[in-house]
Design a protein around this motif. Structure first.
Motif, short mmCIF file in Angstrom:
data_model
loop_
_atom_site.label_atom_id
_atom_site.label_comp_id
_atom_site.label_asym_id
_atom_site.label_seq_id
_atom_site.Cartn_x
_atom_site.Cartn_y
_atom_site.Cartn_z
N GLU C 188 0.82 -1.19 0.00
CA GLU C 188 0.00 0.00 0.00
C GLU C 188 0.86 1.25 0.00
O GLU C 188 0.49 2.28 -0.55
CB GLU C 188 -0.90 -0.02 1.24
CG GLU C 188 -2.21 0.72 1.03
CD GLU C 188 -3.02 0.76 2.30
OE1 GLU C 188 -2.73 -0.02 3.22
OE2 GLU C 188 -3.93 1.60 2.38
N SER C 189 2.06 1.11 0.61
CA SER C 189 2.91 2.30 0.71
C SER C 189 3.32 2.81 -0.67
O SER C 189 3.56 4.01 -0.84
CB SER C 189 4.14 2.01 1.56
OG SER C 189 4.85 0.93 1.01
N LEU C 190 3.39 1.91 -1.67
CA LEU C 190 3.75 2.37 -3.01
C LEU C 190 2.67 3.30 -3.54
O LEU C 190 2.94 4.33 -4.15
CB LEU C 190 3.90 1.18 -3.97
CG LEU C 190 5.09 0.27 -3.72
CD1 LEU C 190 5.18 -0.76 -4.84
CD2 LEU C 190 6.37 1.07 -3.65
N GLU C 192 0.62 4.99 -1.71
CA GLU C 192 0.62 6.22 -0.92
C GLU C 192 1.77 7.13 -1.33
O GLU C 192 1.61 8.35 -1.42
CB GLU C 192 0.71 5.87 0.57
CG GLU C 192 -0.55 5.17 1.04
CD GLU C 192 -0.47 4.72 2.49
OE1 GLU C 192 -1.52 4.47 3.08
OE2 GLU C 192 0.65 4.62 3.03
N ALA C 193 2.93 6.52 -1.57
CA ALA C 193 4.07 7.32 -2.02
C ALA C 193 3.70 8.05 -3.30
O ALA C 193 4.01 9.23 -3.48
CB ALA C 193 5.28 6.43 -2.24
N ALA C 194 3.01 7.33 -4.20
CA ALA C 194 2.63 7.94 -5.46
C ALA C 194 1.61 9.05 -5.24
O ALA C 194 1.67 10.11 -5.88
CB ALA C 194 2.05 6.88 -6.40
N LYS C 195 0.68 8.81 -4.31
CA LYS C 195 -0.30 9.86 -4.01
C LYS C 195 0.41 11.11 -3.52
O LYS C 195 0.07 12.22 -3.91
CB LYS C 195 -1.26 9.39 -2.92
CG LYS C 195 -2.42 8.55 -3.45
CD LYS C 195 -3.38 8.24 -2.31
CE LYS C 195 -4.39 7.20 -2.74
NZ LYS C 195 -5.03 6.54 -1.60
N LEU C 196 1.39 10.92 -2.63
CA LEU C 196 2.13 12.07 -2.12
C LEU C 196 2.92 12.75 -3.22
O LEU C 196 3.13 13.94 -3.20
CB LEU C 196 3.07 11.63 -0.99
CG LEU C 196 2.37 11.31 0.32
CD1 LEU C 196 3.28 10.52 1.23
CD2 LEU C 196 1.95 12.61 1.02
N ASP C 197 3.36 11.93 -4.18
CA ASP C 197 4.11 12.48 -5.31
C ASP C 197 3.20 13.26 -6.25
O ASP C 197 3.66 13.82 -7.23
CB ASP C 197 4.78 11.35 -6.10
CG ASP C 197 6.18 11.07 -5.57
OD1 ASP C 197 6.65 11.86 -4.74
OD2 ASP C 197 6.78 10.07 -5.99
N GLY C 198 1.90 13.21 -5.97
CA GLY C 198 0.97 13.96 -6.81
C GLY C 198 0.61 13.24 -8.08
O GLY C 198 0.26 13.85 -9.08
N ILE C 199 0.68 11.89 -8.06
CA ILE C 199 0.38 11.14 -9.27
C ILE C 199 -1.09 10.74 -9.26
O ILE C 199 -1.59 10.18 -8.28
CB ILE C 199 1.30 9.91 -9.36
CG1 ILE C 199 2.71 10.41 -9.58
CG2 ILE C 199 0.88 8.99 -10.48
CD1 ILE C 199 3.76 9.47 -9.14
N GLN C 203 -2.65 7.40 -13.76
CA GLN C 203 -1.20 7.21 -13.80
C GLN C 203 -0.76 6.14 -12.80
O GLN C 203 0.11 5.34 -13.08
CB GLN C 203 -0.51 8.52 -13.48
CG GLN C 203 -0.54 9.51 -14.60
CD GLN C 203 0.43 9.12 -15.69
OE1 GLN C 203 1.60 8.89 -15.43
NE2 GLN C 203 -0.06 9.01 -16.91
#
Lengths: 482, 374, 297
Positions: C188-190, C192-199, C203
């Motif tokens: 799930e962290s992947l 979330e990391a992407a969400k934080l990256d603004g993706i 995408q």
């Protein structure tokens, strides 16, 4: 496909196929180990050999119907009958068989519904291969040639040589005559022909004579009626019927045009289909024009067409006469009155209606006593009394001429409006190669090629170019099986 | 540069309350460590700041703007995950630039330049073309840091970033993190369950338990003047001794009386005669020599000894309780030896046995205030 | 070490053979024997009662020169392309939606799976009814909403599309089960990391999830492809009977018709071998080529 197939049993047989195609198709994908089992073919109720259990029938009942030709046999003949009609009509077949078994001494009769005509045919072939055939197989008219060519069926005329062919309605019996000696392979049991059913209320609304007395059975007149119904009675379309090649063959017969060459395949195996005839061109052009002008509603199946007629989307329905009784009842429930008229034809000629339906075939590989008993049963169900009863229960025409008298005495034709007219289409038929119907080895496949061709025409392709395409495909097929 | 305010945050998951009314202000440029045992809600609190969780009640305010309902991407917050959350199918470089390329607010040249800079800072320039599977734990850690740094976020959130590293690497990374924070000065929240890490890293440390913040203070204050028994016991290693005592007033003096010993208290401020829990750190207990044995506060029996290298931790039995005492590492005790222990009575804490709050530090309120002002 | 042990497990070759025997017997009886028989039949021209003569490769020759068979090949190819890609696309998107759903996702999962649990014959009959050109309850809705007038009893393209759509619909459940499971395995962290990256969502699906579930996608691609060649039969049989004008005449249906309706078992067997070869080649290509794109951690 063979006419009048029973939808549900059709599906069931497809299920059987599915399990089989598992082996055929996926066989070397190695993973699937489902197998087609041929094991349950002959396992229906037929008992082998002379069963020592007597059917302990009391002979108080009328043994009057059947000519008791096999009284001399000591043991009961074990008689298995496989038939191809389901539903209410099938129940009637079972009842007839049961009654016969009870009132006939010396016969232990068992009957079973094997599915559609095609399925019964397949089952019978498997039975023959496994040396366990039924005594009597109820097959379709188109199975006449395959049964004859296979050499695995005995012409029923050779078994019941005491009958007078003239007792039977010519059009019904003649279809089954095949070979050089013109013997009939099978004794007809259920005979039908295409009939035109119509909605009397719609005719009235359209300003037409609801009794149809002014109606002339011509292509042009039929078109006029359709126009009146659509324009004045507010129907979506004038008429409907399924894209079923049996109807097309009927239109060949009506115009006295043999469907295939070599006297409709009766002189020798046909090599050409007469799709290049004027009769074909006239009929198809008329049919497609009706469709293009929204006067005709194309139905995908028998059921669809009947539904459209009941729903009053269309005011006329061309259907098998075997459906008259059921359809009249459906019309009543839908709140309109149904009448019967003649199927239209071209003005040039009118030869007569084409027979359809089924007959009783006797396989080889059964002992003479059983074969004789089978013949007697076939005679019995084709007898005047039983055929009158069968006709009243279903709408199939009686195949025995004397039935008509019985029905007349019964006041049946006054009761059943238009039935006599429908039957006259058959009785008045001239006996010509065209009206006898075509004898073709691969009849089912030919029919499919034609209905595919019609699909192309509905899709907008030119009638004559499709006809010539289909003709070359059919001719190729005929050449292969010749 | 950003100041974070958390205002009455509550987060409930079905029947579980993960955060139970947290209000906290993190100053611009501060390095705050959230520490607490697992399940205390510290990660949920951080995820709420990031926007990965929506609070049931309360607000997250960044620089005066309530962002509670904002999408994570709109908060300009970067997070480093415990498992690094590197995209396994992308190279380190792609991992770092993926978000920036997608968002599109940077030009390619800018991205390239920033990657070079960041890679230099983190010393990962050689690793940029490798995929995560080809990187060691520490290298992955750096790449994950690089990904967070690259975007120049307003807030840096680190969720147990060092817990998957071996001890040596952890020490090294810890120092580097501090150095890095000094250089870039971004407001940083760092979550850990390791109190040592918390003490060494934080400018301020927030101790959490059961969804509540127990205390937020500088590491030394936290150590010297814990607000609650929980904070007292959680912070410091070896952990603080806590034993039940009865506080008594005799003459003009106050005593904490245990069934086996009595400790005089410097003042009676805020005290009453009743049961308390007395806390004293192992290093504030001293084993006295043979000669002074008579004058010792406490008589104990050696139960276990744990050499720690720089000191020796002696577990000694006192009545029904056990006290941990730090002594000279060279001292030698046999199990069963009888020893005398003195209590540094300036370093005694008393906790309310009912709610766990600290009632009394023997060093007094005055000293505490001074400590905070330092 | 291990090789030595392996040798010592069985006392003799005979013992080993004995243990393999039941499996071998089943395979031989139900797979190898029918397969050999199929090859044998394919070289014969069969008559109704099993009387047959060997005709060499003429069945195959007949197939190669038959317009009907060429059309069937063509129809099947398009059917496979359309149903496999359609089914994978729709299932992936549905699975992603279900994966993203926090509350009640198991209900959505069940809702997505049930068409798969429906027997083909039942599904076909129901679809026949609701999409009937004249009587169907959806027919009017489609006409009013989209101006599409259903005419698939006549229009081959429509019939083909309808059968394809129905096949896709039927296959979704199977794919969704696998895809939801695969998506669940992506940390799930992947995400979330992407969400934080603004993706954005799309995408994230395309760039993060798809590469990480690619092994499952390759597996489903192969299973779906096999199914598209062998599995379209029931719907075609019930809904269109191969028509109109053979627009839905799949290889498997053609095979059935020639074998069982027209009683040409030799020709049918030849088709079964051709079908087997076509699918084998396809599987080989897929395993060799597409597998490269799958990312295995």
């Amino acid at each position: 496909m063979v006419h009048d197939s029973d939808r549900l049993s059709d599906l069931l047989s497809r299920r059987k196929f599915l399990s089989m195609s598992g082996t055929v198709g996926a066989v070397a994908l190695a993973g699937c180990s489902s197998s087609g089992d041929d094991g349950d073919d002959g396992s229906t109720d037929n008992v082998d050999g002379g069963g020592d259990e007597s059917a302990d029938t009391d002979d108080t009942g009328g043994s009057d119907d059947a000519d008791d030709g096999n009284d001399d046999s000591g043991n009961d003949a074990s008689l298995s009958v496989w038939y191809s009609i389901g539903g209410d009509k099938g129940d009637l077949v079972a009842t007839l068989a049961e009654e016969y078994g009870e009132e006939t001494e010396g016969v232990a009769l068992s009957s079973s519904h094997e599915g559609s005509y095609g399925e019964t045919f397949d089952a019978t072939l498997r039975g023959i291969r496994n040396n366990d055939p039924p005594a009597l197989a109820h097959l379709n008219a188109v199975h006449t040639v395959p049964t004859y060519n296979s050499g695995s069926f005995q012409p029923i005329q050779s078994i019941i040589d005491d009958v007078n062919p003239d007792d039977y309605i010519g059009a019904a019996l003649d279809y089954y005559r095949v070979g050089e000696d013109n013997q009939f392979m099978a004794l007809p049991f259920n005979a039908s022909s295409p009939v035109l059913m119509y909605n009397k209320d719609a005719f009235e609304e359209a300003g037409l004579d609801p009794e149809g007395e002014e109606y002339e059975p011509t292509f042009q007149e039929f078109r006029n009626v359709c126009e009146a119904i659509v324009d004045d009675a507010g129907f979506d379309s004038g008429a409907t019927w399924g894209n079923i090649t049996w109807f097309v063959e009927n239109w060949f017969a009506l115009q006295n045009q043999p469907f295939v060459n070599n006297e409709n395949g009766r002189a020798e195996a046909p090599t050409e289909v007469n799709l290049d005839s004027d009769a074909a061109e006239r009929f198809y052009t008329w049919w497609m024009d009706l469709y293009d002008d929204d006067l005709y509603q194309l139905s995908d199946s028998w059921g669809d067409a009947r539904q459209a007629f009941v729903n009053q989307d269309a005011a006329m329905l061309i259907d098998s006469s075997s459906n008259i009784v059921a359809q009249r009842q459906a019309a009543e429930e839908a709140g309109y009155e149904m009448g019967l008229l003649e199927v239209p034809s071209s003005e040039e000629t009118w030869a007569g209606a084409l027979i359809g339906g089924g007959a009783m075939f006797v396989p080889r590989g059964i002992d003479d006593q059983t074969a004789r008993a089978a013949g007697e049963f076939a005679k019995w169900v084709a007898s005047p009394e039983q055929q009158a009863r069968w006709h009243q229960g279903t709408g199939y025409y009686p195949v025995h001429k004397d039935s008509i008298e019985i029905l007349e005495d019964d006041g049946w034709f006054e009761e059943q409006d238009g039935m006599r007219l429908a039957m006259d289409q058959l009785l008045d038929s001239e006996d010509t190669p065209a009206t006898r119907g075509a004898l073709i080895e691969d009849h089912g496949q030919v029919r499919d090629l034609l209905s595919n061709g019609a699909d192309r025409m509905f899709d907008g392709e030119d009638v004559s170019s499709v006809l010539s395409d289909v003709k070359s495909d059919v001719d190729e097929l005929l050449a292969r099986s010749a | 540069m950003t100041r974070i305010e958390l205002d009455g945050l509550v987060k409930e998951f079905d029947s579980l309350t993960a955060i139970d009314g947290v209000s906290l202000t993190i100053e611009d440029g501060e390095f705050l460590v959230l520490v607490g045992p697992s399940g205390c809600g510290k990660s949920t609190l951080m995820r709420t700041i990031a926007g990965l969780e929506t609070p049931t009640e309360g607000d997250v305010v960044l620089d005066g703007t309530a962002v509670t309902d904002w999408e994570p991407k709109d908060r300009n917050v970067a997070m480093v995950f415990q498992n690094y959350a590197l995209y396994p199918h992308m190279t380190a470089r792609r991992n770092m630039t993926f978000g920036m390329n997608s968002v599109g607010s940077f030009t390619d040249e800018e991205i390239d330049r920033r990657v070079e800079e960041t890679a230099d800072i983190l010393d990962i320039a050689d690793l940029l073309d490798r995929k995560p599977a080809e990187l060691s734990g520490g290298e992955k850690q750096r790449v994950a840091m690089g990904r967070a740094l690259l975007r120049d976020p307003d807030v840096f959130l680190l969720d147990e970033p060092l817990s998957n590293l071996d001890a040596k690497l952890r020490d090294q990374m810890r120092a580097e993190l501090q150095q890095l924070h000094k250089e870039i000065g971004t407001t940083t929240v760092y979550v850990t369950h390791d109190q040592t890490e918390a003490m060494t890293l934080g400018q301020r440390v927030a101790v959490m338990n059961d969804g509540e913040i127990q205390q937020v203070d500088s590491p030394q204050t936290l150590y010297d003047f814990p607000n609650t028994q929980f904070a007292a016991e959680f912070v410091g290693s070896p952990a603080m001794n806590v034993v039940p005592v009865l506080v008594e007033h005799a003459g003009d003096r106050w005593f904490a009386t245990h069934e086996q010993f009595r400790v005089p208290l410097p003042s009676g401020e805020g005290l009453a005669e009743r049961q308390f829990a007395m806390g004293v750190r192992p290093e504030d207990l001293h084993v006295v020599g043979e000669s002074q044995h008579e004058s010792a506060h406490i008589d104990g029996t050696v139960k276990v000894t744990e050499p720690q290298g720089d000191a020796l931790l002696v577990h000694c039995r006192v009545g029904n309780d056990t006290l941990r005492v730090l002594t000279d590492s060279r001292a030698s005790y046999e199990i069963g030896d009888s020893i005398g222990v003195n209590v540094d009575d300036r370093r005694v804490h008393l906790f309310d046995p009912d709610d766990g709050r600290t009632v009394y530090h023997s060093e007094g309120q005055q000293a505490r205030t001074e400590a905070i002002l330092e | 070490m291990s090789t030595i042990q392996r040798k010592e497990i069985f006392e003799s070759k005979w013992q080993a053979a004995l243990l393999v025997l039941p499996t071998l017997t089943v395979l031989a009886v139900f797979l190898y024997y029918p397969f050999v028989q199929t090859i044998d039949l394919a070289l014969q021209e069969t008559q109704l009662l099993g009387n047959a003569e060997y005709v060499g490769l003429s069945n195959f020759e007949q197939l190669l020169t038959s317009d009907r068979y060429r059309n069937s090949l063509w129809v099947t190819t398009w059917f496979a392309v359309l149903t496999v890609s359609g089914s994978l696309l729709v299932s992936t998107y549905l699975a992603f939606l279900i994966h993203e759903t926090v509350r009640g996702s198991s209900w959505y999962l069940i809702a997505a799976i049930w068409p798969y649990a429906l027997p083909m014959a039942v599904a076909g009959s129901i679809l026949n009814f609701i999409f009937h050109p004249e009587l169907g309850i959806f027919t009017n809705v489609l006409e009013v909403l989209f101006g599409v007038s259903l005419n698939w009893h006549v229009d081959g393209t429509q019939a083909f599309l309808l059968v394809s759509a129905a096949t896709i619909w039927k296959g979704i459940g199977y794919n969704v089960i696998f895809l939801v499971a695969a998506l669940g395995l992506v940390p799930e962290s992947l995400d979330e990391a992407a969400k934080l990256d603004g993706i954005g969502r799309t995408q994230r699906l395309v760039r993060i999830y798809l590469p990480l579930i690619s092994p499952t996608l390759v597996f489903l691609l192969i299973i779906n492809s096999i199914r598209s060649f062998f599995g379209g039969f029931s719907l075609v049989d019930i809904m269109t009977g191969g028509g109109p004008n053979e627009a839905t005449n799949l290889l498997i249906f053609n095979l059935y018709q020639d074998s069982f309706t027209y009683n040409q078992f030799g020709l049918g067997s030849a088709q079964s071998i051709v079908l087997f070869l076509v699918v084998s080649v396809l599987m080989y290509v897929q395993l060799k080529k597409v597998e490269k794109f799958a990312y295995y951690g």
